[in-house]
Design a protein around this motif. Structure first.
Motif, mmCIF file in Angstrom:
data_model
loop_
_atom_site.group_PDB
_atom_site.id
_atom_site.type_symbol
_atom_site.label_atom_id
_atom_site.label_comp_id
_atom_site.label_asym_id
_atom_site.label_seq_id
_atom_site.Cartn_x
_atom_site.Cartn_y
_atom_site.Cartn_z
ATOM 1 N N GLY A 152 24.970 -11.497 6.992
ATOM 2 C CA GLY A 152 23.699 -12.067 6.573
ATOM 3 C C GLY A 152 23.640 -13.562 6.835
ATOM 4 N N ALA A 153 22.456 -14.146 6.604
ATOM 5 C CA ALA A 153 22.286 -15.589 6.770
ATOM 6 C C ALA A 153 23.114 -16.332 5.733
ATOM 7 C CB ALA A 153 20.805 -15.940 6.634
ATOM 8 N N GLU A 154 23.303 -17.627 5.985
ATOM 9 C CA GLU A 154 24.137 -18.427 5.075
ATOM 10 C C GLU A 154 23.586 -18.415 3.661
ATOM 11 O OE1 GLU A 154 25.841 -23.024 4.757
ATOM 12 O OE2 GLU A 154 24.685 -22.365 6.498
ATOM 13 N N SER A 155 22.246 -18.379 3.531
ATOM 14 C CA SER A 155 21.639 -18.382 2.206
ATOM 15 C C SER A 155 21.782 -17.037 1.488
ATOM 16 C CB SER A 155 20.152 -18.733 2.324
ATOM 17 O OG SER A 155 19.481 -17.784 3.146
ATOM 18 N N ASN A 156 22.046 -15.965 2.248
ATOM 19 C CA ASN A 156 22.180 -14.631 1.642
ATOM 20 C C ASN A 156 23.147 -13.807 2.491
ATOM 21 O OD1 ASN A 156 21.906 -12.319 0.153
ATOM 22 N ND2 ASN A 156 19.773 -11.942 0.694
ATOM 23 N N LEU A 157 24.412 -14.154 2.438
ATOM 24 C CA LEU A 157 25.428 -13.523 3.276
ATOM 25 C C LEU A 157 25.479 -12.016 3.073
ATOM 26 C CD1 LEU A 157 27.893 -13.757 5.188
ATOM 27 C CD2 LEU A 157 29.305 -14.123 3.157
ATOM 28 N N TYR A 158 25.261 -11.559 1.835
ATOM 29 C CA TYR A 158 25.452 -10.154 1.498
ATOM 30 C C TYR A 158 24.193 -9.302 1.721
ATOM 31 C CZ TYR A 158 29.556 -12.211 -0.610
ATOM 32 O OH TYR A 158 30.715 -12.903 -0.799
ATOM 33 N N SER A 159 23.317 -9.765 2.592
ATOM 34 C CA SER A 159 22.093 -9.000 2.890
ATOM 35 C C SER A 159 22.254 -8.105 4.115
ATOM 36 C CB SER A 159 20.916 -9.956 3.124
ATOM 37 O OG SER A 159 21.159 -10.776 4.257
ATOM 38 N N LYS A 160 23.320 -8.289 4.899
ATOM 39 C CA LYS A 160 23.531 -7.468 6.100
ATOM 40 C C LYS A 160 25.012 -7.139 6.258
ATOM 41 C CE LYS A 160 19.610 -9.250 8.803
ATOM 42 N NZ LYS A 160 18.825 -8.002 8.717
ATOM 43 N N MET A 161 25.266 -5.907 6.730
ATOM 44 C CA MET A 161 26.615 -5.451 7.059
ATOM 45 C C MET A 161 26.691 -5.218 8.567
ATOM 46 S SD MET A 161 27.394 -2.542 4.163
ATOM 47 C CE MET A 161 28.170 -2.966 2.606
ATOM 48 N N LEU A 162 27.841 -5.517 9.156
ATOM 49 C CA LEU A 162 28.025 -5.285 10.587
ATOM 50 C C LEU A 162 29.177 -4.303 10.807
ATOM 51 C CD1 LEU A 162 27.327 -5.934 13.524
ATOM 52 C CD2 LEU A 162 28.948 -7.843 13.405
ATOM 53 N N TYR A 163 28.898 -3.248 11.570
ATOM 54 C CA TYR A 163 29.892 -2.247 11.953
ATOM 55 C C TYR A 163 30.009 -2.279 13.477
ATOM 56 C CZ TYR A 163 29.377 -0.518 7.191
ATOM 57 O OH TYR A 163 29.344 -0.420 5.816
ATOM 58 N N GLU A 164 31.227 -2.524 13.995
ATOM 59 C CA GLU A 164 31.429 -2.703 15.435
ATOM 60 C C GLU A 164 32.463 -1.727 15.980
ATOM 61 O OE1 GLU A 164 30.690 -7.281 16.528
ATOM 62 O OE2 GLU A 164 32.403 -7.016 15.181
ATOM 63 N N ASN A 165 32.622 -1.776 17.334
ATOM 64 C CA ASN A 165 33.646 -0.991 18.041
ATOM 65 C C ASN A 165 33.539 0.502 17.756
ATOM 66 O OD1 ASN A 165 34.837 -3.331 19.205
ATOM 67 N ND2 ASN A 165 35.892 -3.735 17.269
ATOM 68 N N GLY A 166 32.305 1.015 17.841
ATOM 69 C CA GLY A 166 32.117 2.456 17.731
ATOM 70 C C GLY A 166 32.429 3.132 19.052
ATOM 71 N N GLN A 167 32.048 4.391 19.146
ATOM 72 C CA GLN A 167 32.314 5.165 20.361
ATOM 73 C C GLN A 167 31.574 4.553 21.546
ATOM 74 O OE1 GLN A 167 32.122 9.381 19.690
ATOM 75 N NE2 GLN A 167 31.670 9.814 21.832
ATOM 76 N N ASN A 168 32.241 4.548 22.701
ATOM 77 C CA ASN A 168 31.671 3.925 23.890
ATOM 78 C C ASN A 168 30.471 4.710 24.404
ATOM 79 O OD1 ASN A 168 31.848 3.704 27.193
ATOM 80 N ND2 ASN A 168 32.267 1.787 26.142
ATOM 81 N N CYS A 169 29.411 3.977 24.749
ATOM 82 C CA CYS A 169 28.252 4.604 25.376
ATOM 83 C C CYS A 169 28.552 4.856 26.844
ATOM 84 C CB CYS A 169 27.026 3.689 25.273
ATOM 85 S SG CYS A 169 26.161 3.824 23.709
ATOM 86 N N TRP A 170 27.982 5.933 27.383
ATOM 87 C CA TRP A 170 28.184 6.211 28.795
ATOM 88 C C TRP A 170 27.594 5.061 29.601
ATOM 89 C CZ3 TRP A 170 24.946 6.923 33.030
ATOM 90 C CH2 TRP A 170 25.574 7.406 34.178
ATOM 91 N N ASN A 171 28.448 4.454 30.425
ATOM 92 C CA ASN A 171 28.036 3.347 31.295
ATOM 93 C C ASN A 171 27.399 2.220 30.484
ATOM 94 O OD1 ASN A 171 27.876 2.152 33.816
ATOM 95 N ND2 ASN A 171 25.802 2.893 34.197
ATOM 96 N N GLY A 172 27.941 1.990 29.287
ATOM 97 C CA GLY A 172 27.370 0.959 28.427
ATOM 98 C C GLY A 172 28.399 0.399 27.463
ATOM 99 N N PRO A 173 27.935 -0.361 26.461
ATOM 100 C CA PRO A 173 28.858 -1.000 25.505
ATOM 101 C C PRO A 173 29.322 -0.023 24.426
ATOM 102 C CG PRO A 173 26.603 -1.496 24.903
ATOM 103 C CD PRO A 173 26.529 -0.671 26.168
#
Length: 519
Positions: free
Chosen positions: A445-466
């Protein structure tokens, strides 16, 4: 509010309230210069020339709102669209004031709810501020009720989160003590195992030597038996007695019909003779017999099932004279009557003392394996608890209770799962094949409200993509639930999640400060 419009003396309280309401909805005395707030009236005095608010120049007041941009900051044209970087102030009496870019003035679209930005007669904007203000206040009142309920639930979650954290810490402290004890027991059992195995190995050395001798003797017996079989079959094949096995002699035996076409060709016969015309007795024993033996054994039924035995061609020995057949039968009957020295050796059983040493070593090994397993289990649990305690569950641990839970959301095609602090998933309704949309990474989240967003990364690879990733936006609600799922960009997912844990005090939240002001 212009309370002075109603004389307060000698009036009933109800009439006084009515006068107060009428004064509240009356339009204030607006500045003569269109598009400026009352706080800037002092800068726009018709009796004086106008100085651009950035101080860049001074112009005659007649050039203010003349639809020509004289000031670089656009301050001379607050009520027209002449300056691309100017701004227009909407009073919006009955609702919230609003500032819009000046290029929206007289563009045919009513941006201000009071219609003041579209003052050309053909634009026909109506003043809708009272209705919008009423709806906004009703929405704000509903939000206040929801927020207050969620705020209380959040306080309960924070209390529960602190309790969970304390319990984890206590369990971790206890496990560390258990780990030390388990390591000591493991070390003691390892020494016992080493000593038991040393005694076992010493006692078994004698038997290993015996077994090696038996194995060697068995191999010698097998080699001797194979040589005897080879010599015996050599004599059968050597029909002319010249101590050579020739192509014609092999062709006379239907046994060697490799392709089972009813005859043994010269090429088939030569394959057994290593492409030679003939082989002597020594070569037959060393090489030829190894190639022939499987065919001979198959013919005798050693490798056949009951059904296969019926389809095997009749043994060519049936064409031999009766006395020769009887001679072969006599040899087969005499084979079991071998001397004791030619029998395969048996493993020598251990004596009683050696048996006890083996049993003791086996018990020591099992106990040590159990200790290893205990230490590994405790270590894994310690690692899990340490990782959990390192996670940021909010300022007051309000998000801690979400760990270990999963929440579902369904659309027409997929089931989506959010497992906070672990992963996000996509599962087709047609099957159970899971697609990982991202693993827990961090708060985003933004500095004023850090706990407003969660980030989940490095999931399964997309075909010909990230690799897939997910951003989870958190909103105040009285229960934990996913309210929407979208894919704004390829392989990038957006979840919206309501939870009481996100019901922060509005005074500390920039996103909710307007609600506080309206109330």
């Amino acid at each position: 509010m212009n309370y002075y419009l109603c004389p307060h003396r000698n009036l009933s309280f109800a009439f006084l309230l009515l006068c107060t309401y009428v004064a509240a909805v009356q339009k204030p005395e607006l500045p003569k210069v269109r598009g400026i707030s009352t706080s800037r009236v002092g800068f726009y005095d018709p009796e004086l020339g106008f100085t651009c608010l950035d101080g860049s120049k001074t112009i005659p007041f007649t050039q203010v709102n003349d639809d020509y941009c004289d000031c670089s900051d656009g301050s001379d044209e607050p009520g027209t669209s002449a300056c691309p970087h100017g701004s227009f102030y909407c009073f919006n009496v009955g609702h919230k004031p609003q500032v819009i870019p000046s290029y929206r003035v007289n563009d045919g679209i009513c941006d201000c709810c009071d219609g003041s930005d579209e003052y050309f007669e053909d634009h026909n904007c109506t003043n809708d501020c009272l209705r919008m203000g009423k709806e906004a206040r009703e929405n704000a009142a509903r939000w206040a009720v929801l927020f207050n309920a969620g705020k209380q639930l959040r306080a309960d979650l924070s209390q529960e989160g602190q309790k969970i954290k304390n319990e984890k810490q206590q369990k971790l402290n206890k496990l560390r003590i258990n780990q030390e004890e388990a390591e000591k027991i493991k070390a003691e059992r390892e020494q016992i195992k080493i000593q038991a195995e040393e005694a076992e190995n010493k006692a078994l050395e004698y038997y290993r030597e015996l077994e090696e001798e038996h194995k060697k003797k068995k191999e010698e017996l097998e080699a001797e038996r194979s040589t005897e079989q080879a010599l015996e079959y050599f004599k059968k094949l050597d029909s002319n007695g010249d101590n050579l096995i020739e192509v014609a002699e092999i062709q006379s035996r239907q046994t060697f019909d490799r392709d089972r076409n009813g005859e043994v060709s010269a090429e088939e016969a030569k394959l057994f003779l290593s492409n030679q015309e003939s082989v002597d007795q020594e070569t037959f024993i060393e090489r030829t017999w190894k190639l022939m033996k499987p065919f001979v054994e198959r013919e005798s039924g050693m490798y056949q099932s009951a059904g296969e035995a019926e389809s095997v061609p009749e043994h060519e020995d049936s064409e031999q004279p009766e006395d020769e057949e009887e001679h072969e039968d006599d040899e087969e009957e005499e084979e079991p009557e071998q001397s004791v020295g030619t029998q395969e050796p048996e493993n020598v059983p251990y004596d009683e003392e050696t048996t006890k040493l083996v049993e003791t070593a086996t018990i020591a090994r099992n106990q040590y394996s159990e200790s290893e397993k205990d230490v590994r289990t405790i270590t894994d649990e310690i690692t899990r608890l340490e990782d959990s305690l390192k996670k940021d569950f909010g300022v007051e641990e309000e998000f801690a209770s979400l760990e270990g839970q999963c929440f579902d959301y369904q659309d027409h095609e997929y089931i989506y799962k959010l497992c906070p602090f672990e992963k996000t998933l996509q599962i087709p309704k047609s099957n159970s094949m899971e697609t990982n949309l991202g693993r827990w990474s961090r708060w985003d989240g933004a500095e004023s409200n850090l706990y407003s967003k969660m980030l989940y990364e490095n999931g399964q690879n997309c075909w010909n993509g990230p690799n897939r990733s997910t951003k989870v936006s958190l909103f105040c609600g009285t229960e934990n639930k996913i309210t929407s799922v979208a894919e704004p960009n390829r392989c990038e997912y957006a979840f919206e999640f309501e939870t009481p844990a996100a019901c922060y005090d509005p005074s500390n939240q920039e996103s909710q400060s307007d609600v506080h002001d309206e109330l």
